[in-house]
Design a protein around this motif. Structure first.
Motif, PDB file in Angstrom:
ATOM      1  N   GLU A 276       0.827  -1.176   0.004  1.00  0.00           N
ATOM      2  CA  GLU A 276      -0.190  -0.254   0.140  1.00  0.00           C
ATOM      3  C   GLU A 276       0.499   1.394   0.119  1.00  0.00           C
ATOM      4  N   THR A 277      -0.059   2.530  -0.761  1.00  0.00           N
ATOM      5  CA  THR A 277       1.178   3.096  -0.989  1.00  0.00           C
ATOM      6  C   THR A 277       0.741   4.482  -0.201  1.00  0.00           C
ATOM      7  N   ILE A 278       1.389   5.214   0.702  1.00  0.00           N
ATOM      8  CA  ILE A 278       1.718   6.357   1.424  1.00  0.00           C
ATOM      9  C   ILE A 278       2.656   7.392   0.879  1.00  0.00           C
ATOM     10  N   PHE A 279       1.450   8.875   0.862  1.00  0.00           N
ATOM     11  CA  PHE A 279       2.744   9.440   0.243  1.00  0.00           C
ATOM     12  C   PHE A 279       2.523  10.961   2.068  1.00  0.00           C
ATOM     13  N   VAL A 280       3.807  10.898   1.668  1.00  0.00           N
ATOM     14  CA  VAL A 280       4.115  11.569   3.829  1.00  0.00           C
ATOM     15  C   VAL A 280       4.909  13.010   2.851  1.00  0.00           C
ATOM     16  N   SER A 281       4.924  14.270   4.437  1.00  0.00           N
ATOM     17  CA  SER A 281       5.810  15.181   3.485  1.00  0.00           C
ATOM     18  C   SER A 281       7.336  15.323   4.723  1.00  0.00           C
ATOM     19  N   ASN A 282       6.744  14.807   5.071  1.00  0.00           N
ATOM     20  CA  ASN A 282       8.360  14.480   6.629  1.00  0.00           C
ATOM     21  C   ASN A 282       8.434  12.790   7.081  1.00  0.00           C
ATOM     22  N   PRO A 283       9.846  13.016   7.707  1.00  0.00           N
ATOM     23  CA  PRO A 283      10.124  11.016   8.245  1.00  0.00           C
ATOM     24  C   PRO A 283       9.005  11.194   9.068  1.00  0.00           C
ATOM     25  N   GLU A 284       8.613  12.620  10.117  1.00  0.00           N
ATOM     26  CA  GLU A 284       7.803  11.913  11.137  1.00  0.00           C
ATOM     27  C   GLU A 284       6.493  11.340  10.815  1.00  0.00           C
ATOM     28  N   MET A 287       6.256   7.391  10.739  1.00  0.00           N
ATOM     29  CA  MET A 287       6.475   7.065  12.219  1.00  0.00           C
ATOM     30  C   MET A 287       4.806   6.966  12.983  1.00  0.00           C
ATOM     31  N   LYS A 288       4.035   7.823  11.749  1.00  0.00           N
ATOM     32  CA  LYS A 288       2.632   8.220  12.364  1.00  0.00           C
ATOM     33  C   LYS A 288       2.492   6.863  12.096  1.00  0.00           C
ATOM     34  N   ARG A 289       2.637   6.552  10.837  1.00  0.00           N
ATOM     35  CA  ARG A 289       2.100   5.725   9.954  1.00  0.00           C
ATOM     36  C   ARG A 289       2.083   4.450   9.910  1.00  0.00           C
ATOM     37  N   THR A 290       2.836   3.920  10.442  1.00  0.00           N
ATOM     38  CA  THR A 290       4.161   2.788   9.925  1.00  0.00           C
ATOM     39  C   THR A 290       3.075   1.795  11.170  1.00  0.00           C
ATOM     40  N   ARG A 294       2.488  -4.850   8.015  1.00  0.00           N
ATOM     41  CA  ARG A 294       1.918  -4.514   6.716  1.00  0.00           C
ATOM     42  C   ARG A 294       2.906  -3.922   5.533  1.00  0.00           C
ATOM     43  N   ARG A 295       2.868  -4.525   4.444  1.00  0.00           N
ATOM     44  CA  ARG A 295       3.415  -4.144   3.164  1.00  0.00           C
ATOM     45  C   ARG A 295       3.164  -2.433   2.725  1.00  0.00           C
ATOM     46  N   GLN A 296       3.940  -1.219   3.580  1.00  0.00           N
ATOM     47  CA  GLN A 296       3.751  -0.265   3.036  1.00  0.00           C
ATOM     48  C   GLN A 296       4.954   0.794   2.236  1.00  0.00           C
ATOM     49  N   LEU A 297       4.445   1.045   1.213  1.00  0.00           N
ATOM     50  CA  LEU A 297       5.778   1.751   0.469  1.00  0.00           C
ATOM     51  C   LEU A 297       5.462   3.279   0.596  1.00  0.00           C
ATOM     52  N   PHE A 298       6.693   4.078   1.743  1.00  0.00           N
ATOM     53  CA  PHE A 298       6.662   5.293   2.389  1.00  0.00           C
ATOM     54  C   PHE A 298       6.988   6.219   0.514  1.00  0.00           C
ATOM     55  N   THR A 330      15.456  -1.481   9.822  1.00  0.00           N
ATOM     56  CA  THR A 330      15.204  -2.737  10.080  1.00  0.00           C
ATOM     57  C   THR A 330      14.734  -3.901  10.265  1.00  0.00           C
ATOM     58  N   LYS A 331      14.008  -3.392  11.733  1.00  0.00           N
ATOM     59  CA  LYS A 331      12.906  -4.415  12.254  1.00  0.00           C
ATOM     60  C   LYS A 331      11.332  -4.581  11.322  1.00  0.00           C
ATOM     61  N   SER A 332      11.177  -3.807  10.751  1.00  0.00           N
ATOM     62  CA  SER A 332       9.852  -4.160   9.736  1.00  0.00           C
ATOM     63  C   SER A 332      10.287  -4.912   9.047  1.00  0.00           C
ATOM     64  N   GLY A 333      11.073  -5.154   8.287  1.00  0.00           N
ATOM     65  CA  GLY A 333      11.107  -5.926   6.920  1.00  0.00           C
ATOM     66  C   GLY A 333       9.878  -5.814   5.506  1.00  0.00           C
ATOM     67  N   THR A 334       9.033  -4.868   6.243  1.00  0.00           N
ATOM     68  CA  THR A 334       8.041  -4.914   5.512  1.00  0.00           C
ATOM     69  C   THR A 334       7.639  -4.075   4.651  1.00  0.00           C
ATOM     70  N   MET A 335       8.106  -2.702   5.162  1.00  0.00           N
ATOM     71  CA  MET A 335       8.108  -1.593   5.219  1.00  0.00           C
ATOM     72  C   MET A 335       9.952  -0.693   4.358  1.00  0.00           C
ATOM     73  N   LYS A 336       8.766  -0.111   2.935  1.00  0.00           N
ATOM     74  CA  LYS A 336       9.917   0.695   1.977  1.00  0.00           C
ATOM     75  C   LYS A 336       9.468   2.029   2.277  1.00  0.00           C
ATOM     76  N   VAL A 337      10.623   2.953   2.169  1.00  0.00           N
ATOM     77  CA  VAL A 337      10.855   4.120   2.059  1.00  0.00           C
ATOM     78  C   VAL A 337      11.485   4.775   0.741  1.00  0.00           C
ATOM     79  N   LEU A 338      10.398   5.473  -0.486  1.00  0.00           N
ATOM     80  CA  LEU A 338      10.938   6.681  -1.885  1.00  0.00           C
ATOM     81  C   LEU A 338      11.270   7.504  -1.532  1.00  0.00           C
TER      82      LEU A 338
END
Length: 846
Positions: A276-284, A287-290, A294-298, A330-338
């Motif tokens: 699932e893709t989540i567009f965010v505006s900053n690194p904070e 953290m709030k939406r992790t 769940r497979r997440q692409l920020f 490191t801990k999640s293994g299912t999250m990616k950040v682009l």
């Protein structure tokens, strides 16, 4: 009759009107209408008829009832249906006093609220406070995750967590790592900004409010539309491979180079793999939406903004939360950040990225690196996809490769003036520069400096404090209307950061990426820096790019218009260039092709010209040489009358005199002016050519005659032994040749190669001058140093009519040159059948 009975009669009358839309009575009026129509209140029905698409009334013996969550409507007959999505019915539905489900649902639109559940046909919606924005419940509801607005207080307030902690979905201040633990409450998938209260339609379902990971489905569809013509490239394939193997990846590239489109391509591809893709505006926000497991692409698009002034506190927040995000990855293994970022911003904030990289380890992919930048074949494929045709041949490979923002050029192409569009994409560049100006970006100032300095700024000006001329930068800044003057170090850094976007590093200097880009930028911003250009630009820039707004000549697209209120400053700058000996640059200005502008400029020259020499610094020619060459008689008269003017007979570095140049260019009035001011008519240049030689080279018969009447030496020889008549015949000027013959020019004199004027006339097929020369007793069989007669020459060049005339006048046909060839041999060798036939018929002359 009471007032209520009167109103019911009016309603009945209005029902006769086809344009009247009937509405069921309000509950407070229900009994009045029931008694009026049915004479008993509990038997009156007013329900929606789906076939007639309107409300209808009816009288029955008794009311009808339905189970909670349902209502009745007319579909030919009474039919049980569920309550619409915006209403609910918690108890039995009765037709006595009701036409739809009794309660309207809550929509969770108060400050900080977001929907938790849409409820059901029997229950109201449930709301929660948006913890992703720091909102918590003012009063803790019965259920810790949500509240029901109809039975409890759902108000929210901003809760500030201690440093290093964030608000969790359970409304507890926890560390980032704890977000990955099992939570009691689910994560939020929509926010207050995306939640809108739908219109109160009676029975039609509103489907506008479906959400896809915080973005509407419409946006998801647009994302797919954006990829319809997408062409996979080496870059997109490499980036997809890298993001699959690594949890965090940074894409950098110039503006409109395809960073966001590639991010969309990655989003679409990984969505098929369950992300699932989540567009965010900053690194904070990450953290709030992790969420755990769940497979997440920020995606953080343009992480530090698009312009230097858009840098906010995101840097501080990145450093603050960097280690926490690294732990999550490191801990999640299912999250990616682009992450995407402009090359300019990346280089401008390189140290910040290095600090960020030390906390959030990421792979960097640069779209303008040798390995990933668009190659020629990829650009052609992109052209085919967007323009829907094969690239035309008039687009060269160099044109295809000009710009890094090629993707936006293809997607924006409107199918007109294709070559000009792909060489000078003015709209794209001007839009970007306008944004830089509006954002007070330092890059705008750097581009302005490069324009003012004519596409070249030496690094010593920026890097060497002793040679740094801050006056230039300050003057340009004052005219830029930017908010704050940057330090010299920041300006230097900006030039280095624009390398690859607008600028290229030439080793010891900076310049624009290509001349075409310089043309566009100069045109876009030059008009905003006229004062700076007039003060600091080179004389060449002034000549080639500035044009007065009053100038009526054909307008060139690259010219920068100088408004009328700057006309005096324009002429003052030209006068200053004259004083600094940039004579050619000034007097070759296109404005002076008009007599009116020459006249206006002479006013300034008269008042402000101070130079004693008026010799051009680049050519060594004095002002009389220059104006004589251009043919400006008024300028010539002006400078001839100046006390400090150079001599009229002074030679240039090539030994030419003003009279020579005026004759060479065919300027009769200048010739007359110079001779009237004591120019020596028979003075020679370094090649011993006189004014008459130059006049014959130009072919102006009027000047030739005028010089002869002023005692020009008609048979003077130059360093090659050529007389003016030789020159006239060699340049194919028949009228000048006739004039010389008529004035007794020596027609049989030979030059140093042994050629007479008849040799040259025969070579160039000038039959009329050949006839005149022969008529005046030209030596028809005279040989040059190689043994060639005029007939040999005419055969060599295939001039059949000249051959015929020479043979007719008894030219020897069997004469042989130094190689032993006769004219016939030459004709046969060159396969000139017609000439060969003429010569064979004259064998009696053999």
């Amino acid at each position: 009759m009471n007032i209520y009975q009167y109103l019911q009669i009016q309603i009945n009358l209005h029902e006769l009107d086809d344009g009247f839309t009937f509405h069921c009575p309000f509950p407070s009026q229900w009994n009045f209408r029931a008694k009026e129509l049915c004479h008993l209140s509990d038997g009156y029905h007013c329900l929606y008829d789906t076939n007639k698409v309107q409300n209808i009334e009816a009288c029955r013996d008794e009311p009808q009832f339905e189970a909670p969550g349902y209502k009745l409507q007319v579909v030919g007959s009474l039919e049980v249906v569920k309550c619409t999505y915006d209403r609910y019915q918690p108890f039995l539905f009765s037709t006595n006093g009701n036409r739809h489900c009794i309660f309207e649902k809550s929509f969770c639109t108060d400050e900080g609220q977001v929907p938790y559940s849409q409820g059901s046909t029997k229950e109201d919606s449930m709301c929660r406070c948006d913890y992703t924005k720091g909102y918590d419940f003012v009063t803790r509801p019965r259920n810790m995750c949500f509240c029901i607005p109809t039975v409890e207080d759902c108000s929210c307030f901003i809760r500030h967590c201690p440093s290093g902690l964030v608000l969790s979905p359970d409304y507890k201040c926890v560390s980032v790592i704890q977000l990955l633990e099992i939570l009691d409450c689910p994560i939020t998938t929509s926010s207050a900004e995306t939640t809108k209260r739908p219109p109160l339609s009676m029975d039609k379902k509103d489907d506008k409010h479906n959400y896809y990971n915080g973005k509407s489905i419409i946006e998801k569809k647009n994302l797919k539309d954006r990829l319809i013509k997408f062409v996979p490239t080496r870059a997109s394939k490499e980036i997809l491979f890298a993001i699959r193997k690594n949890p965090c990846l940074l894409i950098t590239g110039p503006f409109e180079s395809g960073k966001t489109t590639i991010a969309c391509y990655i989003t679409s591809t990984l969505a098929e793999e369950g992300y699932e893709t989540i567009f965010v505006s900053n690194p904070e926000d990450i953290m709030k939406r992790t969420y755990r497991n769940r497979r997440q692409l920020f995606i953080i698009d343009d992480v530090f903004g698009k312009y230097s002034t858009s840098l906010s506190d995101i840097t501080e927040r990145s450093e603050k939360y960097g280690s926490s995000i690294k732990a999550i990855l490191t801990k999640s293994g299912t999250m990616k950040v682009l992450i995407t970022c402009r090359t300019y911003i990346y280089l401008l904030n390189f140290k910040r990225f290095e600090n960020l990289k030390s906390q959030i380890s990421f792979i960097h992919k640069d779209l303008i690196s040798d390995e990933l930048q668009l190659n020629l074949e990829e650009r052609k494929e992109m052209y085919k996809s967007y323009v829907e045709s094969d690239p035309p041949k008039l687009l060269s490979s160099d044109t295809f490769l000009l710009y890094y923002f090629y993707p936006i050029m293809c997607s924006s192409y409107k199918k007109n003036f294709i070559l000009e569009y792909f060489k000078h994409p003015v709209d794209i560049v001007s839009a970007e520069i306008a944004c830089m100006q509006n954002k007070s970006d330092i890059g705008y100032l750097a581009l302005a400096v490069l324009v003012v300095l004519n596409n070249r700024i030496e690094k010593t000006i920026l890097f060497d404090s002793e040679k740094n001329d801050n006056n230039i930068f300050h003057f340009i800044f004052d005219e830029s209307c930017l908010n704050q003057y940057p330090s010299t170090n920041m300006l230097k850094k900006t030039f280095m950061s624009l390398n690859g976007e607008f600028i290229k590093d030439g080793g010891t200097f900076f310049s624009f990426l290509c001349p075409e880009l310089f043309d566009i930028v100069a045109k876009c911003i030059g008009g905003s820096f006229i004062k700076s250009i007039l003060k600091y630009s080179s004389s060449v820039f002034i000549k080639e790019r500035l044009q007065l707004s009053t100038f009526k000549a054909k307008h060139c697209s690259n010219y920068i218009r100088v408004q009328q209120n700057m006309t005096d400053a324009f002429y003052e700058r030209l006068t200053s260039d004259m004083n600094n000996n940039f004579i050619v640059d000034v007097l070759s200005n296109k404005h002076f092709q008009s007599e009116d502008y020459r006249r206006a400029f002479m006013v300034y020259l008269h008042k402000h010209l101070k130079s004693k020499t008026l010799v051009d610094s680049s050519t060594g020619s004095n002002v009389l040489h220059i104006v004589s060459s251009f043919g400006y008689e008024d300028f010539l008269n002006h400078f001839l009358t100046r006390d400090k003017c150079p001599s009229v007979n002074k030679k240039s570095v090539n030994g030419e005199k003003p009279l020579h140049l005026a004759c060479q260019k065919g300027h009769m009035k200048c010739v007359q002016c110079l001779l009237n001011n004591k120019a020596v008519v028979n003075d020679t240049d370094l090649n011993k050519r006189t004014a008459l030689h130059y006049a014959c080279e130009n072919g102006n018969e009027e000047i030739v005659k005028y010089l002869i009447t002023n005692n020009a030496s008609i048979n003077s020889k130059d360093s090659k032994g050529m007389t003016p008549l030789h020159i006239a015949c060699d340049r194919k000027h028949s009228d000048a040749g006739k004039c010389l013959v008529e004035n007794k020019a020596n027609i049989n004199v030979a030059d140093k190669s042994g050629k007479t004027p008849l040799h040259y006339a025969g070579k160039h097929d000038i039959l009329d001058i050949v006839k005149i020369l022969i008529l005046n007793n030209a030596h028809i069989n005279q040989c040059d140093e190689n043994g060639y007669t005029p007939l040999h020459i005419a055969c060599e060049y295939g001039n059949e009519e000249v051959v015929k005339h020479l043979v007719k006048n008894k030219a020897v046909t069997n004469s042989r040159n130094n190689q032993g060839l006769s004219p016939l041999d030459i004709a046969l060798k060159n396969r000139l059948d017609a000439i060969s036939l003429v010569l064979r018929q004259c064998e009696k002359n053999y």
